[in-house]
Structures are given as structure tokens and as C-alpha cells.
Design a protein around this motif. Structure first.
Motif, PDB file in Angstrom:
ATOM      1  N   PHE A 159       0.802  -1.217   0.000  1.00 57.15           N
ATOM      2  CA  PHE A 159       0.000   0.000   0.000  1.00 57.15           C
ATOM      3  C   PHE A 159       0.834   1.267   0.000  1.00 57.15           C
ATOM      4  CE2 PHE A 159      -1.988  -3.481   2.324  1.00 57.15           C
ATOM      5  CZ  PHE A 159      -3.078  -3.711   1.495  1.00 57.15           C
ATOM      6  N   GLU A 160       2.041   1.174   0.532  1.00 57.91           N
ATOM      7  CA  GLU A 160       2.928   2.346   0.569  1.00 57.91           C
ATOM      8  C   GLU A 160       3.270   2.840  -0.831  1.00 57.91           C
ATOM      9  OE1 GLU A 160       3.745   3.730   3.381  1.00 57.91           O
ATOM     10  OE2 GLU A 160       3.161   2.166   4.807  1.00 57.91           O
ATOM     11  N   LEU A 161       3.133   1.941  -1.805  1.00 64.21           N
ATOM     12  CA  LEU A 161       3.503   2.281  -3.180  1.00 64.21           C
ATOM     13  C   LEU A 161       2.312   2.789  -3.991  1.00 64.21           C
ATOM     14  CD1 LEU A 161       5.757  -0.822  -3.855  1.00 64.21           C
ATOM     15  CD2 LEU A 161       6.553   1.538  -3.884  1.00 64.21           C
ATOM     16  N   LEU A 162       1.125   2.668  -3.431  1.00 66.95           N
ATOM     17  CA  LEU A 162      -0.080   3.054  -4.164  1.00 66.95           C
ATOM     18  C   LEU A 162      -0.622   4.383  -3.642  1.00 66.95           C
ATOM     19  CD1 LEU A 162      -1.974  -0.361  -4.347  1.00 66.95           C
ATOM     20  CD2 LEU A 162      -0.784   0.818  -6.196  1.00 66.95           C
ATOM     21  N   PHE A 188      -7.165   3.377  -4.071  1.00 63.07           N
ATOM     22  CA  PHE A 188      -6.716   2.558  -5.205  1.00 63.07           C
ATOM     23  C   PHE A 188      -7.766   1.495  -5.495  1.00 63.07           C
ATOM     24  CE2 PHE A 188      -4.997   1.187  -1.178  1.00 63.07           C
ATOM     25  CZ  PHE A 188      -5.409  -0.125  -1.104  1.00 63.07           C
ATOM     26  N   THR A 189      -7.675   0.915  -6.662  1.00 62.02           N
ATOM     27  CA  THR A 189      -8.605  -0.151  -7.030  1.00 62.02           C
ATOM     28  C   THR A 189      -7.949  -1.506  -6.764  1.00 62.02           C
ATOM     29  OG1 THR A 189      -7.813  -0.445  -9.293  1.00 62.02           O
ATOM     30  CG2 THR A 189      -9.407   1.317  -8.918  1.00 62.02           C
ATOM     31  N   THR A 196     -13.775   3.425   0.016  1.00 59.76           N
ATOM     32  CA  THR A 196     -13.883   4.872   0.229  1.00 59.76           C
ATOM     33  C   THR A 196     -15.285   5.349  -0.119  1.00 59.76           C
ATOM     34  OG1 THR A 196     -13.262   5.410  -2.035  1.00 59.76           O
ATOM     35  CG2 THR A 196     -11.473   5.145  -0.463  1.00 59.76           C
ATOM     36  N   GLY A 197     -16.033   4.543  -0.846  1.00 54.11           N
ATOM     37  CA  GLY A 197     -17.343   4.969  -1.336  1.00 54.11           C
ATOM     38  C   GLY A 197     -17.249   5.631  -2.698  1.00 54.11           C
ATOM     39  N   GLU A 198     -16.061   5.999  -3.076  1.00 55.48           N
ATOM     40  CA  GLU A 198     -15.842   6.631  -4.382  1.00 55.48           C
ATOM     41  C   GLU A 198     -15.660   5.576  -5.467  1.00 55.48           C
ATOM     42  OE1 GLU A 198     -15.002  10.347  -4.614  1.00 55.48           O
ATOM     43  OE2 GLU A 198     -16.220  10.088  -2.795  1.00 55.48           O
ATOM     44  N   ALA A 258     -14.160   1.176 -11.300  1.00 53.17           N
ATOM     45  CA  ALA A 258     -13.881   0.306 -10.160  1.00 53.17           C
ATOM     46  C   ALA A 258     -14.084   1.055  -8.856  1.00 53.17           C
ATOM     47  CB  ALA A 258     -12.449  -0.204 -10.252  1.00 53.17           C
ATOM     48  N   LYS A 259     -14.417   0.311  -7.818  1.00 54.51           N
ATOM     49  CA  LYS A 259     -14.493   0.898  -6.481  1.00 54.51           C
ATOM     50  C   LYS A 259     -13.097   1.253  -5.990  1.00 54.51           C
ATOM     51  CE  LYS A 259     -18.495  -1.782  -4.881  1.00 54.51           C
ATOM     52  NZ  LYS A 259     -18.922  -2.852  -3.970  1.00 54.51           N
TER      53      LYS A 259
END
Lengths: 227, 227
Positions: free
Chosen positions: B151-154, B158-159, B193-195, B205-206
Motif C-alpha cells: 500500500f505504501e507504493l499506491l 486505489f482499485t 472509500t465509497g468513491e 472500479a471501487k
DNA sequence: GCAAAAGTGTTGTTCGTACACCCATGA
DNA sequence: TCATGGGTGTACGAACAACACTTTTGC
């Protein structure tokens, strides 16, 4: 690069583990000089000018135990400002594993005494050695799960019960005997020596040997040890 | 301890990874001075007199990228005799992970240029940096399997497809989409995130966020991440 | 013959793997 | 309406966990 940058010192310290059928032990020396005179400490030494890091570790191990080709693994470097009272000394920490019955006391000049201590009873050590010890112990736990290094702590020939006890001691857990043996046998890293335990007052166990050659073959073909 | 032991130098070097939706990258600098003038090299610097090792890494990262609180992990110390032409210089190697879109070029004085390179195309680097790079890349692979650091790289949001691509790139493998999602969801480290993705010419994509708080709760209760 | 540890198999459950189709959007 | 990637469930096999009794030796 100006020469006045060359004013640090670098040492190695070694957490030497041994195992004596009931207990995981670590070899500590009693310091024979200041600072921390008479404190227990991890064996270590400054790295010499023409010496690689690993070679310094081998030298310390050889001086202290008389042994060569001891298993060793670099863990972490410690270099906090103020960790050494005499100046800026970085230390590269290693853990190493040896067969405790191979060890013969051969105290080096800087130690007045060397002694095996149970890892469960470690007092206050010199410098930041308690922190180093804790880090290396955790690294041993992590490594033993994914690399077949437990054998380094056992005699050449050992029983499956000894092996199981070793893993239970290091990982602080218990295994079901049948499942443990099933797993070990399925991996195929042990070969029977053909010998049996001698003079035990119960059914003698078969003795096994770690098959290093087969292990090397297996890792080449993508095998991953896991316990 | 005589003062003439204090004649070594200690630096840190940092393998900074980034990820740009197709490719794993490493940030290299072009050296602006001898030795190895104009060679690409890992960013690094000598450790200052009153500076802890981690602080030196943070400083170099901040100078180079403008970022603080970047993920970093000490990997190994390199100190072979002769690895540095000007004297005995030990270097403590770190890898670090950052969100590549957070990065802004901020080249420090000792570099003429800083540039992201695909990890697949690294040429001959200064000093022993090829060896250091290889060791750190392997450590990234090992770490990413057992710690949720991908996750540190994204980006913050993110999807799941981006996450899967990231893992496939780092681990050089492919995953079945359904199984990957099943695993990720079962772990419970992501929150929606809901987005939704915006302006893509297909079903959007969510977006998810890594739930650091929940992760910390989970490790306290003995959870071990594994992918 | 008894104490003490060695050695062994089966079953239920869980986890990993393989696999194919419909959905939502922009152009 | 079509092209593009998003998103989902099921069935099979492998690995893991739980569990109890017989064997061999020394005393």
C-alpha cells in the motif's frame, strides 16, 4: 571527500546460540575491561583494517569457540549516538548457531570468562546488548520457520523427538507428535543413519542426519522450507 | 580503547522504490563528483556525527524527495575492504517505499540528476551498488509477502486491480482475479472509500483505502499478514 | 511386569486453486 | 451497440489439525 570524515569505529557483535536438549542458550562473555567492566556482554570485536565484516565474525567465533564454518547470519546494524561511551562505534549484529557439544571454552584475551546462559534468564548486559540480543532472538525465530537451520544446533545424528523439542523451545509452542513427524518425513530432508539411541531405559529412537546435499538440490528446484 | 581505532566512515544508501501502474521503479541519482563521476548510484550520504542511522536515512529521503514519514527498512550493511576507493567506508543499506505521484524532484547538492529507473533496466552502478540493489530488491520481495507494505507504493485510494497488478509486478507472477479478491477481502484490511474511478471508458472500479488502524489492532491480536 | 518414551493412521475441516459469465461505463 | 475492464460463486483436491494405542527397551 575530506579525510576528517574517517573518525568512526565499526565492530561486530555476535549472538551465539546453542541448545542442550532442554534449553536454548546464548554464549556471553564477562568483560575484563572498562567500560562496563564485569558486565556480561555479547562476544564481539572491532573490525580490523583489512578485514571484511563476515571475516571479523568468523575470527571472533574461532577465537572464542575454536570452531570454524559456524552458521552465521547478519541481522542488523546498531549505531545510535551515545551507544558507546568512548566514541561513535557502529556495531553489526550477527546471530550464529553451533552444536553446543562441539564448543570448548577458549576465552579470548578481552574476556575474563565465557558462559552459556539460558535465553530465558539474561540480566542487564553491557552497552545496548539487551536490545541487540532481543532483535537477534526474534530473527532466529523468524529464520527457523523458513530455513532448515535448526539442525545447526543439534548433534550430527539426532532423534525426531530432539528435533521436535528444539522447534518447540525456539518457537515457544507445542506440536502434535504425529503431525510433526508426518511433516518432517514428507519434506525428505532427513536420512536415517541406521543407528539407534544407546543405553536409554526405554525404546531407543532412530537417529537421523540432515541431508544438506538434498536440501541444496531442492532449493534449486524452487522448494521453500517451512515448518 | 585507543583513539586510532576511529578511522572508518559510515554511510547509508537507500533503494527507493516507486510504482507507476505498470512498472516497479527505483530512484537513482547521477553522481556529480568523483569517484564514479557521472555513474548512476543509489542515493545516500555519510552519517553525521550526532545523527542516528535512521535519521540519516530520513534526512536523505527528505532532501531528495521532499517527503517525510516515508516507509523504510534496514536491510544489510556492506563493508568489504576496497568497496570505496577513498578509504574504509561501511554503508548501511535501506529500502524505502513511496507513492511515486507524491515525489517531486528536489536534487540534493551531490547529485546532478535524479531519475526513476525501471528495476528491469538497471545498468552498471557506482561502487558496489548493484549488489546492494539486488539484495534490497530481494528483501522487498520477501517483505511484501509477509507485511502489508504494498500500500505504501499506491495512492491513498486505489482499485483492487491496481493492487493486484502491483503484487504481480513485485512478485513476478500472476494471480487469479477472483481468488486474489477473495483473499484480500477475507483479511479485512481494506475499507471502501465509497468513491468510484472517474472517467474511464469502462465500468468504473471501487476505490479502497488501506485500514492502518485495523491492521495495528490485528497484529496486536497475533494476526500475521500473508499473501 | 512396569515405567518411559518411540512410533504409527484416519477422519473432519480448512484453505488454495481452477474456472466462465454478466455488469457498468464511455465512445 | 460495442469495446473495455469490473466484479462475482462453486466444486475439487491438498494440506492441516485433532485424536489413542501398540512397541521396545532397561530396570
Amino acid at each position: 571527500m575530506p579525510l576528517d570524515n574517517f573518525n568512526y569505529s565499526v565492530s561486530i557483535d555476535c549472538v551465539i546460540f546453542g541448545y542442550d536438549t532442554t534449553d536454548l542458550k546464548v554464549l556471553l562473555i564477562k568483560r575484563g575491561e572498562a567500560p562496563y567492566l564485569n558486565y556480561w556482554a555479547l562476544p564481539g570485536d572491532l573490525i580490523k583494517e583489512k578485514e571484511n565484516i563476515d571475516d571479523a565474525v568468523s575470527r571472533v567465533l574461532k577465537d572464542l569457540t575454536g570452531l570454524s564454518n559456524v552458521y552465521m547470519d547478519q541481522v542488523k546494524t546498531f549505531g545510535d549516538v551515545g551507544r558507546h561511551p568512548l566514541g561513535r562505534v557502529f556495531t553489526v549484529a550477527y546471530f550464529s548457531l553451533l552444536k553446543i557439544e562441539d564448543y570448548q571454552l577458549n576465552p579470548s584475551s578481552f574476556a575474563t570468562e565465557a558462559k552459556w546462559h539460558s535465553v530465558k534468564r539474561i540480566g542487564e548486559l553491557a552497552f545496548d546488548h539487551n536490545k541487540i540480543f532481543a532483535t537477534c532472538k526474534q530473527e532466529l525465530v523468524n529464520s527457523v520457520k523458513v530455513k532448515p537451520i535448526g539442525f545447526e544446533l543439534l548433534p550430527e545424528a539426532f532423534t525426531l523427538t530432539e528435533l521436535q523439542n528444539l522447534y518447540e523451545t525456539i518457537l515457544q509452542t507445542t506440536f502434535d507428535t504425529r503431525n510433526f513427524r508426518k511433516k518432517i518425513h514428507s519434506v525428505g530432508l532427513l536420512t536415517e543413519t541406521g543407528e539407534l539411541q544407546k543405553s536409554v531405559s526405554h525404546r531407543p529412537a532412530k537417529l537421523y542426519r540432515f541431508d544438506k546435499a538434498n536440501y541444496k538440490k531442492l532449493i534449486k528446484s524452487g522448494y521453500n522450507f517451512e515448518i
